[in-house]
Each structure stands twice: as C-alpha cells, then as structure tokens.
Scaffold this active site. Structure first.
Site, PDB file in Angstrom:
ATOM      1  N   ASP A  47       0.825  -1.209   0.000  1.00 42.97           N
ATOM      2  CA  ASP A  47       0.000   0.000   0.000  1.00 42.97           C
ATOM      3  C   ASP A  47       0.861   1.262   0.000  1.00 42.97           C
ATOM      4  OD1 ASP A  47      -2.356  -1.399  -0.117  1.00 42.97           O
ATOM      5  OD2 ASP A  47      -2.790  -1.248   2.025  1.00 42.97           O
ATOM      6  N   ALA A 162      -6.760   2.776   8.546  1.00 41.09           N
ATOM      7  CA  ALA A 162      -5.361   2.944   8.954  1.00 41.09           C
ATOM      8  C   ALA A 162      -5.280   3.610  10.332  1.00 41.09           C
ATOM      9  CB  ALA A 162      -4.606   3.720   7.878  1.00 41.09           C
ATOM     10  N   ASN A 164      -6.714   6.146  11.600  1.00 40.26           N
ATOM     11  CA  ASN A 164      -8.033   6.455  12.131  1.00 40.26           C
ATOM     12  C   ASN A 164      -8.626   5.296  12.938  1.00 40.26           C
ATOM     13  OD1 ASN A 164     -10.873   7.821  11.986  1.00 40.26           O
ATOM     14  ND2 ASN A 164     -11.165   5.835  11.018  1.00 40.26           N
ATOM     15  N   LYS A 165      -8.485   4.083  12.427  1.00 38.46           N
ATOM     16  CA  LYS A 165      -9.046   2.915  13.116  1.00 38.46           C
ATOM     17  C   LYS A 165      -8.382   2.712  14.475  1.00 38.46           C
ATOM     18  CE  LYS A 165      -9.892  -2.067  12.638  1.00 38.46           C
ATOM     19  NZ  LYS A 165      -9.195  -2.479  13.869  1.00 38.46           N
ATOM     20  N   SER A 166      -7.067   2.924  14.537  1.00 37.04           N
ATOM     21  CA  SER A 166      -6.354   2.739  15.805  1.00 37.04           C
ATOM     22  C   SER A 166      -6.758   3.782  16.844  1.00 37.04           C
ATOM     23  CB  SER A 166      -4.841   2.784  15.574  1.00 37.04           C
ATOM     24  OG  SER A 166      -4.407   4.101  15.281  1.00 37.04           O
ATOM     25  N   ALA A 185      -5.161  11.626  21.555  1.00 37.72           N
ATOM     26  CA  ALA A 185      -4.882  11.922  22.971  1.00 37.72           C
ATOM     27  C   ALA A 185      -5.280  13.337  23.363  1.00 37.72           C
ATOM     28  CB  ALA A 185      -3.394  11.686  23.272  1.00 37.72           C
TER      29      ALA A 185
END
Length: 268
Positions: A47, A162, A164-166, A185
């Site tokens: 990717d 990517a 965002n998901k974490s 955070a």
C-alpha cells in the site's frame, strides 16, 4: 486501443524483478510503456508503494487508473499477488476493467502570506512538536471545539482503516464521499472540552483547524511529512477529485476489511 502504462515498484529485489517481468509480458501483448503520461499505473509492492505512485501522478489523477500488485501481505489497494502477473496482463490486454473511484481529502494550508493545497489518499495528520497542540476547530465556519492534545487525524474512507481505526474511528465504505476527523490523545478539563469521538463530515462540509498560538507542528499528507511554524489555519474537505482503480475481478471493500483484520479462519 493501445494501453499506455507505467510501473512503480517498491525497489526491493522481488518488486524490481516483477516489474521487469510485467514489462516483458505487457510488450508481448502490445501494451505501450509510457512513463510520462500513462493511462494505467501498476504499483508493485504494498500500500505504501501505491501511495507513492498516487502522489507521483497526483496532477493527472483524473486521467489515470491504478492497479496494485502486492509482494507481501494483501493490501487495501493491491488486488493481485506476485504469482498472478500473467493472468493480470492477459485480462488487461483483453478486457475492459470496471473502474472504481475512491474519495480524496483536500487539505489547504494557510499562512500569513499564501495558501497551499494538497490532496491526501489515506490521511492528513497534524501533531504538535514541542508539546501539546492547541487549536480551534470550526465546522462550516462555526466554532465546534477548542482542542488541546497530541494531534488530529483527517482520513478518507479508504484511509479509515489505517491510523483512524487505531484511534477508535469508524471504518467507512469508499462509496460514502466523506472525511473523518479523529483526536489523538485529547486533553479534557474545565477549560478545554472536546467531543472525544470521531466526526464524519459529508461532501461540501469543511473543518478548519485554526492555530491558537505560534507553534511548531508536523504535517503528514499520507507518507509526506512537513515541519512548519507559520501555519495559521488548515481547511479540510472532500476533494472534487477521486482516485480510480481498474478492477479486473471482484474483490469488495468489506472482503478487504475482513481479510486484513479478521481473516478467513475465524468461522463460527
């Protein structure tokens, strides 16, 4: 009709050898190598390689379709495996592909002197260098929140899987023309209060990230990192342009999500 194509490879030995093999097979099929003005860009690697290919040809994004060949794990942008080049070239030479288009994010940086525009395929990331990032967040020109924290991620639907998901953001299907804003955070106290969850904005909406003080920040547009201390505001919206992929066999977005995060082995 002649196919004008170019190949972008990751640079490792396997990817370079596959690129050479693709050129040989394509030449036998009458496809024309055109590194300057291709209609099809073949990305061989992962990717990250496709991200590099996208940014190399971003100025001609409306005239190009991408095809991804992965040399490692299956990617979100790569449909084909290393041992499938013969099948891919044959299908490209003999069939019209189904063109699938994904939304992009438009990122406009404003300083005291000028404005600079970028287009992100996956995500735009903003972080403070010397400590907490302090920014006012406006949505559609109205105050939404005051942000203090490590940073902010603006993702496209295809990039929602990517970073965002974490951060706890939602996975968004690329047929939904949108951008997603997620916090990194955030600090919440009596003075600063943020929503805490990610926000999905449709096309024709925009979010402005306004710097509340002179501060050094790192900006990342996909894999391109920039250090700046003169940013006044950043406007993020769904781009008017899209990236197109040439599909020669079905492999849906949800299948990509399942294979990337769940796998085929987890059957009930």
């Amino acid at each position: 009709m002649h196919l004008n194509y170019t190949v972008i490879d990751r640079g490792d030995e396997l990817s370079r050898s596959l690129a050479a093999k693709f050129h040989l097979l394509a030449g036998e099929r009458g496809m024309i190598r055109n590194d300057a003005r291709p209609n099809f860009v073949i990305s061989i690697g992962g990717d990250g390689t496709l991200l590099q290919a996208y940014h190399k040809f971003v100025e001609r994004i409306d005239d190009i379709s991408f095809v991804g060949v992965h040399t490692g794990h299956l990617g979100f942008y790569a449909d084909w495996k290393a041992d499938e080049l013969e099948e891919l070239v044959a299908l490209m030479a003999e069939n019209e592909p189904r063109i699938v288009s994904y939304p992009l994010a438009k990122i406009e940086l404003e300083t005291a002197n000028d404005k600079t525009c970028f287009t992100a395929l996956n995500e735009f990331t903003l972080k403070g260098v010397d400590g907490t990032l302090v920014a006012q967040i406006n949505i559609n020109d109205e105050l939404f929140e005051m942000f203090r924290g490590d940073g902010i991620v603006i993702s496209t639907p295809s990039g929602s899987t990517a970073y965002n998901k974490s951060l706890g953001g939602a996975i968004v299907h690329p047929s939904m023309e949108s951008i997603q804003m997620a916090e990194i955070a955030s600090i919440n106290n009596r003075v600063y209060r943020t929503l805490g969850s990610s926000v999905l904005l449709p096309k024709h909406h925009h979010v402005d990230i306004i710097s509340s003080k002179k501060q050094r920040i790192t900006l990342a547009i996909d894999h391109i990192s920039i250090l700046r201390d003169d940013i006044r505001a950043i406007r993020c919206a769904v781009s008017d342009h899209k990236i197109s992929f040439a599909r020669y066999r079905p492999f849906t977005f949800w299948n990509r999500v399942r294979e990337a995060f769940i796998g085929y082995d987890h059957q009930q």
